[in-house]
Design a protein around this motif. Sequence first.
Motif, PDB file in Angstrom:
ATOM      1  N   ASN A 460       0.834  -1.203   0.000  1.00 14.82           N
ATOM      2  CA  ASN A 460       0.000   0.000   0.000  1.00 14.82           C
ATOM      3  C   ASN A 460       0.872   1.259   0.000  1.00 14.82           C
ATOM      4  OD1 ASN A 460      -2.891   1.059   0.432  1.00 14.82           O
ATOM      5  ND2 ASN A 460      -1.755   2.113   2.021  1.00 14.82           N
ATOM      6  N   ALA A 461       1.959   1.231   0.770  1.00 15.33           N
ATOM      7  CA  ALA A 461       2.880   2.374   0.806  1.00 15.33           C
ATOM      8  C   ALA A 461       3.567   2.556  -0.549  1.00 15.33           C
ATOM      9  CB  ALA A 461       3.910   2.164   1.913  1.00 15.33           C
ATOM     10  N   ARG A 462       3.955   1.446  -1.162  1.00 14.72           N
ATOM     11  CA  ARG A 462       4.590   1.543  -2.489  1.00 14.72           C
ATOM     12  C   ARG A 462       3.660   2.199  -3.506  1.00 14.72           C
ATOM     13  NH1 ARG A 462       4.687  -3.825  -5.738  1.00 14.72           N
ATOM     14  NH2 ARG A 462       2.498  -3.188  -5.721  1.00 14.72           N
ATOM     15  N   ASP A 463       2.384   1.782  -3.498  1.00 13.73           N
ATOM     16  CA  ASP A 463       1.426   2.363  -4.440  1.00 13.73           C
ATOM     17  C   ASP A 463       1.206   3.847  -4.166  1.00 13.73           C
ATOM     18  OD1 ASP A 463       1.245  -0.136  -5.505  1.00 13.73           O
ATOM     19  OD2 ASP A 463      -0.616  -0.662  -4.458  1.00 13.73           O
ATOM     20  N   ALA A 464       1.212   4.238  -2.868  1.00  8.79           N
ATOM     21  CA  ALA A 464       1.019   5.651  -2.537  1.00  8.79           C
ATOM     22  C   ALA A 464       2.187   6.497  -3.019  1.00  8.79           C
ATOM     23  CB  ALA A 464       0.841   5.804  -1.021  1.00  8.79           C
ATOM     24  N   MET A 465       3.363   5.893  -3.179  1.00  8.30           N
ATOM     25  CA  MET A 465       4.542   6.624  -3.648  1.00  8.30           C
ATOM     26  C   MET A 465       4.767   6.441  -5.145  1.00  8.30           C
ATOM     27  SD  MET A 465       7.260   6.010  -0.540  1.00  8.30           S
ATOM     28  CE  MET A 465       7.378   4.264  -0.876  1.00  8.30           C
ATOM     29  N   GLN A 466       3.820   5.721  -5.801  1.00  9.15           N
ATOM     30  CA  GLN A 466       3.940   5.456  -7.234  1.00  9.15           C
ATOM     31  C   GLN A 466       5.264   4.768  -7.547  1.00  9.15           C
ATOM     32  OE1 GLN A 466       3.234   9.209  -9.186  1.00  9.15           O
ATOM     33  NE2 GLN A 466       1.036   9.144  -8.773  1.00  9.15           N
ATOM     34  N   GLY A 467       5.671   3.850  -6.654  1.00 12.68           N
ATOM     35  CA  GLY A 467       6.827   3.013  -6.916  1.00 12.68           C
ATOM     36  C   GLY A 467       8.176   3.641  -6.669  1.00 12.68           C
ATOM     37  N   LYS A 468       8.234   4.839  -6.066  1.00 11.78           N
ATOM     38  CA  LYS A 468       9.525   5.495  -5.860  1.00 11.78           C
ATOM     39  C   LYS A 468       9.467   6.310  -4.576  1.00 11.78           C
ATOM     40  CE  LYS A 468      12.926   8.486  -8.141  1.00 11.78           C
ATOM     41  NZ  LYS A 468      13.229   9.310  -9.337  1.00 11.78           N
ATOM     42  N   GLY A 469      10.432   6.063  -3.665  1.00 11.17           N
ATOM     43  CA  GLY A 469      10.454   6.819  -2.419  1.00 11.17           C
ATOM     44  C   GLY A 469      11.135   6.023  -1.319  1.00 11.17           C
ATOM     45  N   ARG A 470      10.723   6.270  -0.082  1.00 12.51           N
ATOM     46  CA  ARG A 470      11.367   5.660   1.089  1.00 12.51           C
ATOM     47  C   ARG A 470      10.288   5.108   2.019  1.00 12.51           C
ATOM     48  NH1 ARG A 470      16.205   6.536   4.180  1.00 12.51           N
ATOM     49  NH2 ARG A 470      15.890   6.224   6.427  1.00 12.51           N
ATOM     50  N   ILE A 471      10.461   3.862   2.450  1.00 14.05           N
ATOM     51  CA  ILE A 471       9.559   3.228   3.406  1.00 14.05           C
ATOM     52  C   ILE A 471      10.383   2.866   4.639  1.00 14.05           C
ATOM     53  CG2 ILE A 471       8.010   1.310   3.874  1.00 14.05           C
ATOM     54  CD1 ILE A 471       7.402   1.119   0.953  1.00 14.05           C
ATOM     55  N   THR A 472       9.879   3.269   5.805  1.00 15.99           N
ATOM     56  CA  THR A 472      10.576   3.007   7.061  1.00 15.99           C
ATOM     57  C   THR A 472       9.768   2.013   7.893  1.00 15.99           C
ATOM     58  OG1 THR A 472      11.526   5.229   7.058  1.00 15.99           O
ATOM     59  CG2 THR A 472      11.520   4.026   9.156  1.00 15.99           C
ATOM     60  N   PHE A 473      10.400   0.910   8.279  1.00 15.91           N
ATOM     61  CA  PHE A 473       9.792  -0.094   9.151  1.00 15.91           C
ATOM     62  C   PHE A 473      10.413   0.066  10.540  1.00 15.91           C
ATOM     63  CE2 PHE A 473       9.692  -1.730   4.869  1.00 15.91           C
ATOM     64  CZ  PHE A 473       8.427  -2.283   4.744  1.00 15.91           C
ATOM     65  N   ALA A 474       9.573   0.215  11.567  1.00 22.06           N
ATOM     66  CA  ALA A 474      10.074   0.406  12.926  1.00 22.06           C
ATOM     67  C   ALA A 474       9.320  -0.524  13.870  1.00 22.06           C
ATOM     68  CB  ALA A 474       9.915   1.853  13.375  1.00 22.06           C
ATOM     69  N   VAL A 475      10.038  -1.071  14.839  1.00 27.02           N
ATOM     70  CA  VAL A 475       9.452  -1.949  15.860  1.00 27.02           C
ATOM     71  C   VAL A 475       9.863  -1.419  17.229  1.00 27.02           C
ATOM     72  CG1 VAL A 475       9.353  -4.279  16.797  1.00 27.02           C
ATOM     73  CG2 VAL A 475       9.552  -3.942  14.316  1.00 27.02           C
ATOM     74  N   GLU A 476       8.892  -1.272  18.134  1.00 27.20           N
ATOM     75  CA  GLU A 476       9.205  -0.792  19.474  1.00 27.20           C
ATOM     76  C   GLU A 476       8.134  -1.265  20.445  1.00 27.20           C
ATOM     77  OE1 GLU A 476       9.040   3.418  19.782  1.00 27.20           O
ATOM     78  OE2 GLU A 476       7.253   3.620  18.551  1.00 27.20           O
ATOM     79  N   ALA A 477       8.498  -1.334  21.718  1.00 32.11           N
ATOM     80  CA  ALA A 477       7.557  -1.701  22.772  1.00 32.11           C
ATOM     81  C   ALA A 477       6.837  -0.450  23.254  1.00 32.11           C
ATOM     82  CB  ALA A 477       8.281  -2.375  23.921  1.00 32.11           C
ATOM     83  N   THR A 478       5.557  -0.600  23.588  1.00 31.41           N
ATOM     84  CA  THR A 478       4.780   0.523  24.089  1.00 31.41           C
ATOM     85  C   THR A 478       3.837   0.013  25.173  1.00 31.41           C
ATOM     86  OG1 THR A 478       3.287   2.343  23.468  1.00 31.41           O
ATOM     87  CG2 THR A 478       2.989   0.248  22.334  1.00 31.41           C
ATOM     88  N   THR A 479       3.399   0.903  26.026  1.00 35.09           N
ATOM     89  CA  THR A 479       2.574   0.484  27.164  1.00 35.09           C
ATOM     90  C   THR A 479       1.095   0.399  26.839  1.00 35.09           C
ATOM     91  OG1 THR A 479       2.442   2.792  27.890  1.00 35.09           O
ATOM     92  CG2 THR A 479       4.221   1.427  28.801  1.00 35.09           C
ATOM     93  N   ALA A 480       0.634   1.177  25.849  1.00 38.86           N
ATOM     94  CA  ALA A 480      -0.796   1.193  25.556  1.00 38.86           C
ATOM     95  C   ALA A 480      -1.012   1.626  24.130  1.00 38.86           C
ATOM     96  CB  ALA A 480      -1.531   2.146  26.512  1.00 38.86           C
ATOM     97  N   ILE A 481      -2.236   1.407  23.645  1.00 36.39           N
ATOM     98  CA  ILE A 481      -2.656   1.862  22.323  1.00 36.39           C
ATOM     99  C   ILE A 481      -3.174   3.287  22.463  1.00 36.39           C
ATOM    100  CG2 ILE A 481      -4.268   1.427  20.432  1.00 36.39           C
ATOM    101  CD1 ILE A 481      -4.229  -1.491  21.180  1.00 36.39           C
ATOM    102  N   PRO A 482      -2.873   4.175  21.506  1.00 30.91           N
ATOM    103  CA  PRO A 482      -3.365   5.551  21.608  1.00 30.91           C
ATOM    104  C   PRO A 482      -4.877   5.615  21.770  1.00 30.91           C
ATOM    105  CG  PRO A 482      -1.757   5.354  19.839  1.00 30.91           C
ATOM    106  CD  PRO A 482      -2.024   3.957  20.327  1.00 30.91           C
ATOM    107  N   ALA A 483      -5.323   6.703  22.389  1.00 34.25           N
ATOM    108  CA  ALA A 483      -6.747   6.852  22.698  1.00 34.25           C
ATOM    109  C   ALA A 483      -7.606   6.903  21.460  1.00 34.25           C
ATOM    110  CB  ALA A 483      -6.973   8.122  23.534  1.00 34.25           C
ATOM    111  N   THR A 484      -7.018   7.227  20.317  1.00 37.09           N
ATOM    112  CA  THR A 484      -7.800   7.307  19.088  1.00 37.09           C
ATOM    113  C   THR A 484      -8.216   5.953  18.575  1.00 37.09           C
ATOM    114  OG1 THR A 484      -5.743   7.319  17.823  1.00 37.09           O
ATOM    115  CG2 THR A 484      -6.725   9.444  18.363  1.00 37.09           C
ATOM    116  N   ALA A 485      -7.536   4.879  19.049  1.00 32.96           N
ATOM    117  CA  ALA A 485      -7.853   3.533  18.587  1.00 32.96           C
ATOM    118  C   ALA A 485      -8.926   2.916  19.465  1.00 32.96           C
ATOM    119  CB  ALA A 485      -6.598   2.659  18.602  1.00 32.96           C
TER     120      ALA A 485
END
Length: 712
Positions: A460-485
Motif C-alpha cells: 500500500n505504501a509503495r502504491d502511494a509513492m507510485q513506486g519510488k520513495g522511502r519506506i521506514t519499518f520500525a518496531v518498538e515496545a509501548t505500554t498502551a494503544i493511543p486513545a484514538t484507537a
Amino acid sequence: MQGAQRNSLKLLQWMMAASLALPIALFAIASAISYTSTKDTADREIERTLDVAHEHALKVFETIDRSLAELGEVVRGLPDDTIRARESALHRRLKRLADSLPQLKSAWIFDADGKALVNSLASPPPALGFADRDYFYAHVDQSIGTHIGTALTPRPPYQGARFFGMSRRRESDDGNFIGVIQASVLPEYFESFYARIGSDPGSFFAMGRTDGAVLAHFPRLDRDFRLDPGGPVGQKIASSPEHGLITVAWPSDGIERRIGYRRIAEYPIYVSAGFETSAIQARWFATIGQHLVFGIPATALLFLLLAFAFRRTQHLQAEAAARREAEDALKHSQRLEALGQLTGGVAHDFNNLLTVIRASVDLLNRPQLTEERRQRYITAIADSVARAAKLTSQLLAFARRQTLKPEVFDVGQRVQSLHDMLATLLGPAIEIAMRLPAEPCLVNADAGQFETALINMATNARDAMQGKGRITFAVEATTAIPATAAPATGNHGFVRITVSDTGIGIPAARLGRIFEPFFTTKQVGHGTGLGLSQVFGFARQSGGEVTVTSEVGHGSTFSLYLPRVPPDLLPQRHAPNTAPAVAGSGMSVLVVEDNIELANFAADGLTELGYSITLVDNATDALAELVVDADRFDVVFSDVVMPGMTGLDLAKAIRERGIGVPVVLTTGYSQALSQEGAAGFDLVQKPYSIEELSRVLHRAARLRRVRDGAAE
C-alpha cells in the motif's frame, strides 16, 4: 462500329448489373462480419462483467465466513448459560458486526434446540424456535463446514427483507452438536450491486446454489424461483460444471439470453451474467441500420458508402481491440510486476543454493579428499537444503497455503528476516529503512498472517509513492494503544510495528473508510480493497489494533499494535540435525509413498538404522495391509498428497476403524492441511532427514506402548 457499340452497351449492362450485385454482396458480407463481431464483443463483455460479479461474491462470502469463524472462537467452550448471561455484550458485538457489513441483515447464535441465545436484532431475543430452518437442521447430524441456505422470509415478530442464511456448526470439545452460528445475508445487497454494474440494456445477473435454488436475480423477481437440474439450463451447466457460456431461454421469464456462469471456489454457489439475445441483436441492427440509411439513395453511392463503412468498421474494431488489450494490461500489470520481481528474487536465491550444492557434490567426487573437507562439503549441502526449505516455507506462508497457527516469535527478528523479500517485492526504486529494537519484542500471533499484513502495508505504501520513495519499518515496545484507537488491554503492554512512507498521503475524509472491505481509492482493476482490511482483521483477531496517521503531501504512517508476551514464553529451538538418529531395533514401519525415489530413500535409510520396512505406493493398499494384520506394524509413515485416497484420508480411516497403529504424516504442501490442520497426527515437513524421521517414528511408537501399558 456497331460491334463497338454493342460491346459498349454490353459493358454498360455489366456495369449496371454490377452496380446492383456488388453492393448487395458487399452489404451481405459486411452484415455477416458485423454480426459475428457483435456476438464476440458481447461475449467478452459478459466475461469481464462475470469476473467482477464472481470476485465480488467470493469476497463477500469469505468476509462473512471469517466473521462466523471469529464468532465461533468467541463462544467456543462457553455453555449456553454463560452465553445467556453475557447476552447483552454479545448482542452489541453482533449488532456491530451486522452494522459494519451492508450485506448482512442480522447475526445469530442458537442452542441445540434451535432457540436463539443471542442475535443482533433484539436483546433479549424472543423465545422462538428455528430448528425447522435449513441453516439450522443442516448441521445437526454432521459437520459440513459452512452451509449456505435458500432464500427465506423473516419469521414474526421479525420483519424486513428476505434473506438466506450462512451458518456454521457449534460443537463441544468431544464433537457433539450444541448449536449453530448464523448470519442472515441480504439478496437485495447483491441485486443492488448488479443494478450498478449492469447498466446496459438487457443486462442479466443471477446467483444461486448448485442444487438450483436462486438466491439473487437481476432483474428482480417477485417470487421464489428454482432451476430444474434436469432442465435445459441444468443440463448445459452439468456438461461444464465449473464455468461456461450458454445461450438459453431463462425459465423464470422465457426470455432467451446469452449467459456466462462460474462456480465460486470452495462454495456451492454459481454466479452468472449475460445479455438478452434481443439486446445483442439490437446492437447489430443499429450498426446495420446506419449502413442502410446511407445505402438507399443510389446504387453507386451505396457502393461507396458501404466500402467506406466497412473500412471504418474495421478501423473501429482495431481501436476497440487495442483499448481492450490496454485495459487488460492495466488490470494485471501490478500483480504481474510484483510476481515477476518476487519470482526473479526467488530464482536468484534458489540458484545460489543450487550452486553451493552442485559445487559441493563436484568437490566430494574428487579423489583423495580429506575427512575435514568432506565433512565441510556435506555440511554446506545440508545448510543449503535447510535454507531452501525455509525459503519454500516463507513462500507457502505468504500464499496462505501452509498450516498456520499462533506462535510466539520476536517481531524484530521476523521483520528483519523479511527484508530481502520486501526489497524484491517493492522494487529497486524504493529505499527501505528499518529501526529495530535491541531487546526482544515477543508476541503470540499467527506468524504467516503477520507477514501478510506487513507485506500488505508495504505494498500500500509503495502504491502511494507510485513506486519510488522511502519506506521506514520500525518496531518498538509501548505500554498502551493511543486513545484514538479502539480500546484494548495487554498485561505486558504492546509491540508497535510502524510502516511509514513518503507518498501522497490520505485525505482526512477517507481515513475513516480505508479499512473497510472492498473500499479502494485505486482505479478499477488496480486493487480489490482487501489488503488493509486483512491487516485490520488480523490485528483485531490477535487482540490488538491498527491505526493510521496521514497528511496530504507528506506521506502516511500505519501502526500495527499486537499484545506483548514475556520473554520466558519464547520456545527453545534446537537445530534438527544436532540430535542423533534413533536405532530401529526391529521396529516395523509401513511406508506409504507414491514417489518411488523418495520411498526408496526413506526405506533404505530406515533399514540401515535397523527398522523393518514394508513399502506400498498408495493408501488403499496400505489400508488393506492394516485390515489383514495390523499387529505386525508399530507405526505407519505416509505421504499426504497422493492420487485417490490421500494420506490424511488414510489416517482418518485408521482412526475411524479403531486400528491402534500410530500414524506419522509427511508433506511439503497440502491444501487440505492448510485448511483443516494435521487433525492431531504427527507431521514431518519435507524435506526431512533420516535422523529427524527416525526420532519422530520412535516417539510415536513409544507413545503407543505407553498408552497400551496404561490401558492394561
